[in-house]
Design a protein around this motif. Sequence first.
Motif, PDB file in Angstrom:
ATOM      1  N   THR A   7       0.830  -1.206   0.000  1.00 49.83           N
ATOM      2  CA  THR A   7       0.000   0.000   0.000  1.00 49.83           C
ATOM      3  C   THR A   7       0.862   1.253   0.000  1.00 49.83           C
ATOM      4  O   THR A   7       0.608   2.191  -0.768  1.00 49.83           O
ATOM      5  N   GLN A   8       1.886   1.290   0.850  1.00 51.40           N
ATOM      6  CA  GLN A   8       2.788   2.449   0.873  1.00 51.40           C
ATOM      7  C   GLN A   8       3.439   2.641  -0.495  1.00 51.40           C
ATOM      8  O   GLN A   8       3.584   3.767  -0.978  1.00 51.40           O
ATOM      9  N   THR A   9       3.856   1.526  -1.091  1.00 46.50           N
ATOM     10  CA  THR A   9       4.542   1.602  -2.383  1.00 46.50           C
ATOM     11  C   THR A   9       3.621   2.162  -3.455  1.00 46.50           C
ATOM     12  O   THR A   9       4.013   3.054  -4.228  1.00 46.50           O
ATOM     13  N   LEU A  10       2.401   1.644  -3.534  1.00 48.55           N
ATOM     14  CA  LEU A  10       1.469   2.125  -4.553  1.00 48.55           C
ATOM     15  C   LEU A  10       1.096   3.581  -4.327  1.00 48.55           C
ATOM     16  O   LEU A  10       0.943   4.353  -5.291  1.00 48.55           O
ATOM     17  N   ARG A  11       0.943   3.979  -3.072  1.00 48.95           N
ATOM     18  CA  ARG A  11       0.641   5.385  -2.801  1.00 48.95           C
ATOM     19  C   ARG A  11       1.796   6.280  -3.235  1.00 48.95           C
ATOM     20  O   ARG A  11       1.586   7.365  -3.800  1.00 48.95           O
ATOM     21  N   ARG A  12       3.014   5.831  -2.963  1.00 49.37           N
ATOM     22  CA  ARG A  12       4.181   6.618  -3.378  1.00 49.37           C
ATOM     23  C   ARG A  12       4.260   6.691  -4.907  1.00 49.37           C
ATOM     24  O   ARG A  12       4.565   7.739  -5.478  1.00 49.37           O
ATOM     25  N   MET A  13       3.985   5.567  -5.558  1.00 52.84           N
ATOM     26  CA  MET A  13       3.987   5.561  -7.026  1.00 52.84           C
ATOM     27  C   MET A  13       2.917   6.496  -7.581  1.00 52.84           C
ATOM     28  O   MET A  13       3.141   7.181  -8.591  1.00 52.84           O
ATOM     29  N   ASN A  14       1.760   6.501  -6.943  1.00 49.40           N
ATOM     30  CA  ASN A  14       0.692   7.388  -7.381  1.00 49.40           C
ATOM     31  C   ASN A  14       1.060   8.843  -7.142  1.00 49.40           C
ATOM     32  O   ASN A  14       0.837   9.712  -7.993  1.00 49.40           O
ATOM     33  N   GLN A  15       1.656   9.116  -5.985  1.00 52.33           N
ATOM     34  CA  GLN A  15       2.042  10.483  -5.650  1.00 52.33           C
ATOM     35  C   GLN A  15       3.069  11.024  -6.634  1.00 52.33           C
ATOM     36  O   GLN A  15       3.035  12.195  -7.021  1.00 52.33           O
ATOM     37  N   ARG A  73      -4.536  -6.078   2.318  1.00 52.30           N
ATOM     38  CA  ARG A  73      -3.231  -6.305   2.936  1.00 52.30           C
ATOM     39  C   ARG A  73      -3.382  -6.489   4.445  1.00 52.30           C
ATOM     40  O   ARG A  73      -2.686  -7.299   5.055  1.00 52.30           O
ATOM     41  N   ARG A  74      -4.289  -5.738   5.053  1.00 52.25           N
ATOM     42  CA  ARG A  74      -4.489  -5.862   6.496  1.00 52.25           C
ATOM     43  C   ARG A  74      -5.002  -7.246   6.886  1.00 52.25           C
ATOM     44  O   ARG A  74      -4.730  -7.721   7.982  1.00 52.25           O
ATOM     45  N   LEU A 133     -13.532 -11.962   0.196  1.00 47.38           N
ATOM     46  CA  LEU A 133     -12.459 -11.087   0.682  1.00 47.38           C
ATOM     47  C   LEU A 133     -12.468  -9.756  -0.058  1.00 47.38           C
ATOM     48  O   LEU A 133     -12.337  -8.687   0.559  1.00 47.38           O
ATOM     49  N   LEU A 134     -12.630  -9.797  -1.372  1.00 51.02           N
ATOM     50  CA  LEU A 134     -12.654  -8.552  -2.151  1.00 51.02           C
ATOM     51  C   LEU A 134     -13.881  -7.715  -1.798  1.00 51.02           C
ATOM     52  O   LEU A 134     -13.785  -6.480  -1.692  1.00 51.02           O
ATOM     53  N   THR A 135     -15.025  -8.360  -1.569  1.00 48.84           N
ATOM     54  CA  THR A 135     -16.256  -7.622  -1.251  1.00 48.84           C
ATOM     55  C   THR A 135     -16.144  -6.904   0.082  1.00 48.84           C
ATOM     56  O   THR A 135     -16.517  -5.726   0.204  1.00 48.84           O
ATOM     57  N   VAL A 136     -15.641  -7.611   1.098  1.00 47.98           N
ATOM     58  CA  VAL A 136     -15.468  -6.972   2.412  1.00 47.98           C
ATOM     59  C   VAL A 136     -14.512  -5.789   2.298  1.00 47.98           C
ATOM     60  O   VAL A 136     -14.771  -4.699   2.824  1.00 47.98           O
ATOM     61  N   ALA A 137     -13.387  -5.979   1.604  1.00 50.96           N
ATOM     62  CA  ALA A 137     -12.414  -4.894   1.447  1.00 50.96           C
ATOM     63  C   ALA A 137     -13.017  -3.733   0.660  1.00 50.96           C
ATOM     64  O   ALA A 137     -12.770  -2.564   0.975  1.00 50.96           O
ATOM     65  N   ASP A 138     -13.821  -4.039  -0.346  1.00 54.27           N
ATOM     66  CA  ASP A 138     -14.424  -3.003  -1.186  1.00 54.27           C
ATOM     67  C   ASP A 138     -15.394  -2.140  -0.391  1.00 54.27           C
ATOM     68  O   ASP A 138     -15.352  -0.906  -0.445  1.00 54.27           O
TER      69      ASP A 138
END
Length: 866
Positions: free
Chosen positions: A407-415, A455-456, A567-572
């Motif tokens: 998550t940190q990596t993707l946020r940094r890539m997006n930023q 991820r959590r 799993l995807l539904t709960v996360a979504d």
Amino acid sequence: MSADSDAPGALVSAFKKRLQDGQRASGEQFLAAGDALHLLHERCHTIDAVLCELWHGLHLPPTLALLAVGGYGRGELYPASDIDLLVLLPEQADDALSTKLERLVCLLWDIGLDTGHSVRTIEQCLEQAAGNITVRTAMIEARLLTGSAPLFADFSLRLSRDMNAADFFQNKRIEQEDRHQRFADTPYSLEANCKEGPGGLRDLQAILWITQAAGYGRCWKDLAQRGFITPDEEKLLEDSEAFLRGLRTRLHLLAGRREDRLLFEYQTALAEQLGFKATNTRRASEQLMQLYYRRAKTVLQINAILLQNIGAALVPPRQEPPQPINERFQNAHELLDVVHEEVFSDAPQAILEAFLLLQQHAGLHGMTARAQRALWRARTLIDEDFRQQPANRTHFLELFTYGHRLTQTLRRMNQLGVLGRYLPNFGRVVGQMQHDLFHVYTVDQHILQVIRRLRRFTMEEFAHEYPLCSRLISDFGNPWVLYIAALFHDIAKGRGGDHSELGEADARQFCSLHGLAEEEGELVVWLVGQHLLMSRTAQKQDISDPAVISRFAAIIGDERRLVALYLLTVADIRGTSPKVWNAWKGQLLEQLFSASRRHLLSSEAPPMAEGVIVQRQQEARRLMRLFALPETIHERLWEQVDTVYFLRQSAEEIAWHARVLYDHRHADKPLVKARLSPLGGGLEVMVYTHDQRDLFVRLVGFFSRAAYSIADAKIHTTRDGYALDTFVLLDVGDRGSNRAMISYIEHELLERLSGSAPADIPGGGRVSRQVRHFPLQPQVTIQPLVSLEPDETGKLFVLTVVAADRPGLLFLIATQLAAHGANLHTAKIATLGERVEDTFLISGSHLEDSAGRVKLEADLLKELQI
């Protein structure tokens, strides 16, 4: 004019008109030419002149100085900003001087100036600045309006000598962090604050305050000349500042007051002023907000780089040689650094390698400013040729398969603009707002939130929060396929058409190009296409019906798909909005998952309705025996209910009803029984009384007045004419304790059912601003149900209502159903933020004719219009 004139009223009127005329003229000129900085300077000049005239008209001593501080001192005075003044004294004021200064302040208010003022000696200023970073910041920008120049020079010199640039930097950095936390550390708010919010004007001003305090410069050009920023970054900062400055200026003029939030009521007008036009798929306001979010993201990125560079200049790190990682990267004080600034130009594949190294090396806690700047510049190297390189595809996929810090990596890539360059379709949704009344994040931020939730599930420290999800994902081979499915599940939002189908095509292309195994690729594609299936089934259909489970399981196909979709539904849902998820929805999803899993794993044919009834009756008897009650306590109830009752109620509810009704000695009187919901998150209320036409209307009215929303309703009419209704209620009153309300509901509702008082009318309330300014066109459909019982096919109908939420909405629907003679059997009430998606199972002789259904649809649509 003299402020001591014998005609103070005329004086005040003249000054007030002068200010109003000046404000009007500068506003008109701005709207015609769009030069915000000119307006800000002109307003300063107008007010400067008025203040100087008032000062001299009061014959204040020449030893005093009148200073403009804060934004006014900087020479940038927004249309509705207050005017910060400092009256500088050579010594403490006597009574006569105090009286004159009070006269000055009164005149300022009389002529309509919103001022913030202080009267201090230099010593008092320094003392105040020492303990208050905000005061010190305002004084940095002090500008002499009139009065003693030597006194002002002495003040400036002593303030400068008293400045500790390193301490000021640390204090401003902490202040910025605190300010960002007030806005949830995100610029992507629905109603962003363009001044104080992350990525707003204050982030730009903070940099210039720090550099001014340190003697590094007062503008972006100064910082570029000193090497803190590149010429390209200078241009980006100037453009971003001009955009934010113009936006805030227009906002003040539109609101007619000091307003820095991009409120819903102003977004459309602002967008139209800036030339945005609505399209078939996107509002003008959405286009404006996407531009704002992208500008804010740029400001945040350069702000982070600058703070890191300035901090290193003010407080140089200890001298330690960097530790080599490979020929392109090194570890510099636990930060990833490039060995030289042309690394990415020489080897573009190192762009994705940099993020992979951050995941792989636990000792790295971020990137140096040099590495960030180099990546920021190198993002334009990511083109079609870059995307086709096998090494780059491998690196990108490894980010997900490795998983650590994803998550940190993707946020940094997006930023840094890398993620949207590598996946152009993701780049299209960066900063894209969703005015669907339940998403509170932009599309890109929602996607990253969903990946974060997934991820959590894998982390031990969150196992207590997601017990079932944690167990399931620990046994799920290759959980990275879920992360990729999450990346694509909403990537096609805003294109028009079904975003699930469009996203499915994107995901299929990605999986093919990145060499995913057939099984994993098909799972990703299927999840993207079906990511809404489970939530819609749980919230809109009767999941106690074996036919519903059978149809759902047939679409799923196998257990691995079921686990992945759950799993995807709960996360979504949890990544959509804090308001959307609740324990009740969690239990619905878990029930659907468990029932479908049993269905898929059963080696025998699924039981028919008769078999399900027998199973539930047997389980209900077993539960009743636990209370040491007679074997026959259920007989009176079961003789009066039909088979549909056993299909719609769980075994636990069947046992509860029988037990409660067995103890009910007065069959001719209503019965109300409440308990904490065994599913968690709310109350379950059972009502047993003589059936009557407006019963559901009365119940809805009561629950609404008691500040409860109905999440689920099961309505039955016994053979002897009694209503046996069960409701799941969720507290919307934030009382904190459902248990304390049980006695109240049982007593008060029984009183109402025992009498002939009319239905409670739900209290009025305001429609939210989001609903008011981004109305949702209501939808009403009535479709025949393939019934639980073959002989009822064509007699039961599914009513679906999609509308913007508002106080008393369910009461309006219930009233219309009663007016049309519709009998309610079940109700599924799904509230998604400011949006409701309710499903009702209804019957009635009027509905068997298509004209009757059309009339009910039309009347409901009329009532639902806001």
